[in-house]
Scaffold this motif. Structure first.
Motif, PDB file in Angstrom:
ATOM      1  N   LYS A  57      39.094  26.826  -4.102  1.00 61.08           N
ATOM      2  CA  LYS A  57      39.883  26.092  -3.115  1.00 61.08           C
ATOM      3  C   LYS A  57      40.530  24.857  -3.750  1.00 61.08           C
ATOM      4  N   LYS A  58      39.735  24.088  -4.463  1.00 62.74           N
ATOM      5  CA  LYS A  58      40.244  22.865  -5.089  1.00 62.74           C
ATOM      6  C   LYS A  58      41.289  23.183  -6.165  1.00 62.74           C
ATOM      7  N   ASP A 135      49.772  47.489  -9.895  1.00 64.57           N
ATOM      8  CA  ASP A 135      51.038  48.222  -9.973  1.00 64.57           C
ATOM      9  C   ASP A 135      51.385  48.886  -8.639  1.00 64.57           C
ATOM     10  N   ALA A 136      50.351  49.195  -7.828  1.00 67.48           N
ATOM     11  CA  ALA A 136      50.567  49.793  -6.509  1.00 67.48           C
ATOM     12  C   ALA A 136      50.829  48.725  -5.447  1.00 67.48           C
ATOM     13  N   LYS A 137      51.083  47.498  -5.912  1.00 69.10           N
ATOM     14  CA  LYS A 137      51.426  46.364  -5.031  1.00 69.10           C
ATOM     15  C   LYS A 137      50.253  45.869  -4.189  1.00 69.10           C
ATOM     16  N   MET A 138      49.021  46.125  -4.641  1.00 70.09           N
ATOM     17  CA  MET A 138      47.853  45.548  -3.985  1.00 70.09           C
ATOM     18  C   MET A 138      47.798  44.081  -4.416  1.00 70.09           C
ATOM     19  N   THR A 139      47.336  43.232  -3.557  1.00 70.23           N
ATOM     20  CA  THR A 139      47.218  41.825  -3.917  1.00 70.23           C
ATOM     21  C   THR A 139      45.748  41.474  -4.093  1.00 70.23           C
ATOM     22  N   CYS A 140      45.481  40.402  -4.787  1.00 64.72           N
ATOM     23  CA  CYS A 140      44.101  39.958  -5.008  1.00 64.72           C
ATOM     24  C   CYS A 140      43.384  39.763  -3.672  1.00 64.72           C
ATOM     25  N   GLU A 141      44.081  39.187  -2.706  1.00 69.02           N
ATOM     26  CA  GLU A 141      43.499  38.884  -1.398  1.00 69.02           C
ATOM     27  C   GLU A 141      43.066  40.133  -0.640  1.00 69.02           C
ATOM     28  N   MET A 142      43.696  41.266  -0.898  1.00 72.40           N
ATOM     29  CA  MET A 142      43.355  42.488  -0.188  1.00 72.40           C
ATOM     30  C   MET A 142      41.919  42.918  -0.465  1.00 72.40           C
ATOM     31  N   CYS A 143      41.407  42.605  -1.633  1.00 75.74           N
ATOM     32  CA  CYS A 143      40.028  42.966  -1.976  1.00 75.74           C
ATOM     33  C   CYS A 143      39.095  41.760  -1.974  1.00 75.74           C
ATOM     34  N   HIS A 144      39.596  40.636  -2.434  1.00 72.60           N
ATOM     35  CA  HIS A 144      38.736  39.465  -2.645  1.00 72.60           C
ATOM     36  C   HIS A 144      38.801  38.434  -1.527  1.00 72.60           C
ATOM     37  N   GLY A 145      39.618  38.684  -0.522  1.00 71.51           N
ATOM     38  CA  GLY A 145      39.693  37.768   0.605  1.00 71.51           C
ATOM     39  C   GLY A 145      40.511  36.524   0.298  1.00 71.51           C
ATOM     40  N   GLN A 146      40.382  35.544   1.153  1.00 74.15           N
ATOM     41  CA  GLN A 146      41.157  34.304   1.046  1.00 74.15           C
ATOM     42  C   GLN A 146      40.483  33.355   0.047  1.00 74.15           C
ATOM     43  N   VAL A 147      40.599  33.685  -1.223  1.00 79.31           N
ATOM     44  CA  VAL A 147      39.948  32.928  -2.297  1.00 79.31           C
ATOM     45  C   VAL A 147      40.405  31.472  -2.289  1.00 79.31           C
ATOM     46  N   GLU A 148      41.643  31.240  -1.906  1.00 74.49           N
ATOM     47  CA  GLU A 148      42.162  29.861  -1.897  1.00 74.49           C
ATOM     48  C   GLU A 148      41.441  28.976  -0.890  1.00 74.49           C
TER      49      GLU A 148
END
Length: 185
Positions: A57-58, A135-148
């Motif tokens: 987050k920081k 490459d299939a346009k998956m985003t980090c958030e789709m698997c790892h959630g709202q990391v920010e």
């Protein structure tokens, strides 16, 4: 012949035993848009103890992007952790009096990587590749959630389980055939 029959029974009954209705061991399941999809991704777990406290987050509040620290070298199966020198590029002057940053500096001085504990681990018998998903346009958030928004990186989905993979592939109209993850690659 008995062992072949037993293996067949296990292969046919395994998907239903682990909650994969409509999944066939012989061929990919057809996506069903009308079928209600239960959300099996909400499997938040306690985060593992890390050697140094780190707040995504920081750090992401400064505008950093995932790929700036987590590169994806060949063959693309894992995103890497940043080199200690990458962290020290800022922390040579920022917060250098904090005990955690002093510990970071010790790793850097001894040219040792920080022994981070992976939060998401894919079983060794499963072929999985970050690059093909990116490459299939998956985003980090789709698997790892709202990391920010995470002070501490926490596992928020079951994407490292067979049920999680099948569920995600169905939701995204991707193949669910066994050979895509379990064939020798």
């Amino acid at each position: 012949m008995k062992s072949r029959a037993a293996i067949f029974v296990v292969l046919v009954s395994l998907p239903s035993a682990i909650g994969l209705q409509g999944f066939s061991a012989q061929e990919p399941a057809a996506p069903t848009a009308a079928a209600p999809s239960k959300d099996i991704s909400a499997t938040k777990s306690e985060p593992p103890a890390q050697p140094i406290p780190y707040s995504h987050k920081k750090h992401l509040a400064f505008g950093l992007k995932c790929q700036q620290c987590h590169i994806n070298p060949e063959p693309g199966d894992r995103m890497t952790f940043p080199a200690t020198s990458r962290c020290m590029a800022c922390h040579a002057t920022i917060a250098k009096d904090k005990p955690s940053i002093q510990k970071l500096a010790e790793f850097a001085k001894s040219n040792q990587p920080i022994p981070w504990v992976r939060v998401y681990v894919v079983s060794s018998w499963v072929y999985w590749n970050h690059r093909s998903h990116l490459d299939a346009k998956m985003t980090c958030e789709m698997c790892h959630g709202q990391v920010e928004e995470m002070e501490v990186m926490t596992k928020v989905s079951n994407v490292t389980t067979m049920a999680g993979c099948i569920d995600c592939h169905r939701k995204n109209d991707a193949s669910t055939g066994c050979r895509y993850c379990h064939a020798d690659k």
